[in-house]
Design an enzyme around this catalytic site. Structure first.
Site, PDB file in Angstrom:
ATOM      1  N   TYR A   1      -2.625  -0.927  10.828  1.00 28.53           N
ATOM      2  CA  TYR A   1      -2.495  -1.338   9.424  1.00 28.53           C
ATOM      3  C   TYR A   1      -1.145  -0.925   8.856  1.00 28.53           C
ATOM      4  CZ  TYR A   1      -3.833  -1.838   4.478  1.00 28.53           C
ATOM      5  OH  TYR A   1      -3.895  -2.195   3.157  1.00 28.53           O
TER       6      TYR A   1
ATOM      7  N   SER B   1       0.856  -1.192   0.000  1.00 27.41           N
ATOM      8  CA  SER B   1       0.000   0.000   0.000  1.00 27.41           C
ATOM      9  C   SER B   1       0.888   1.235   0.000  1.00 27.41           C
ATOM     10  CB  SER B   1      -0.879  -0.006   1.262  1.00 27.41           C
ATOM     11  OG  SER B   1      -1.533   1.223   1.456  1.00 27.41           O
TER      12      SER B   1
END
Length: 278
Positions: free
Chosen positions: A149, A136
């Site tokens: 996360y 990401s």
């Protein structure tokens, strides 16, 4: 025989689109999901789907062996896509929440990766295969409320960088896929972990939760600026799978590409200022 790929997290979003897109491109896709009802839905759509819960070692073992059986002992590619988020201020994330998210976003992924490497080493004179890891933009920059996360994606990037170096003397190529804002269910899917682990009502930041994060989590909203459909990720996955010499990283969406440049150029105080605005 068509090349085979095992994909995790195919119930929706990036994994779902990748499964359909790669099948259309001629790949034999093993589209796995955590829940059997999602697998049933994918099978009704013409995909080869079976259960594989990356947080459960027994499910990993059964799912991986199922993929090998269906691929006649061969596995050409693995796309580690399954992941979830547990939003909240970092000071409000208990250790149990971190253990749970790392189990899915890193440990289970690593288990599958090492199993795949053993199979791929036996393919070709010097081993043969592709391992794609879904990271990401949050794998190289952090944003508020996303500490759990972000920590898993930072760890994934480091682990993958080392793996790529170590696999350089084999025919196994290791690639990071780095999406930014992509249309998916990750926001909705992050609500149960948030409700399970985060005591926002007892937090010193309660007002900030009420004025910010809770609205983002629970209120229906328009797509983020620069948000792209998951089909854009599928296009990049195909490039990474089929390029003779794939890149180490594939950045997707304008924010990911811009943050990569900003991360290199700005000193930390200025970068922090930019990220606080994000």
């Amino acid at each position: 025989m068509a090349k085979t790929i095992l994909i995790t997290g195919c119930s929706s979003g990036i994994g779902y689109d990748a499964a359909h897109g790669l099948k259309a491109a001629g790949w034999k896709v093993f589209a796995t999901c955590r829940r059997e009802e999602d697998c049933e839905r994918l099978r009704s759509e013409g995909l080869t789907s079976f259960q594989l819960d990356v947080s459960d070692p027994d499910s990993i073992d059964a799912g991986f062996n199922e993929a090998l059986a269906r691929g006649r002992g061969r596995l050409d590619a693995l796309y580690n896509n399954a992941a979830f988020a547990c939003p909240g201020a970092t000071e409000d994330i208990p250790p149990g929440a971190l253990r749970e998210i790392f189990e899915t976003n890193l440990f289970g992924l690593h288990d599958l990766t090492t199993r795949a490497i053993k199979v791929m080493r036996a393919q070709g004179d010097n081993g043969e295969g592709r391992i794609l890891q879904c990271s990401s933009v949050l794998g190289f920059v952090g944003l508020r409320w996303r500490g759990a996360y972000v920590s898993t994606k930072f760890a994934l990037e480091g682990l993958t960088d080392v793996l790529r170096l170590e696999m350089a003397d084999t025919g196994i190529k290791v690639v990071l896929i780095q999406p930014g804002p992509i249309t998916s269910n990750i926001r909705v899917n992050s609500i149960p972990p948030f409700e399970k682990w985060v005591n926002w009502e007892g937090s010193a930041r309660r007002a900030q939760y009420e004025n910010g994060l809770l609205k983002r989590l629970y209120e229906k909203r328009e797509p983020d600026t620069f948000e792209l459909p998951p089909s854009e990720v599928t296009k990049v996955i195909l490039k990474a799978l089929e390029a003779p010499r794939p890149k180490a990283r594939y950045k997707i969406t304008t924010p990911t590409k811009a943050m990569s440049v900003v991360r290199r150029l700005l000193p930390d105080p200025m970068l922090d200022w930019v990220l606080r605005k994000g």
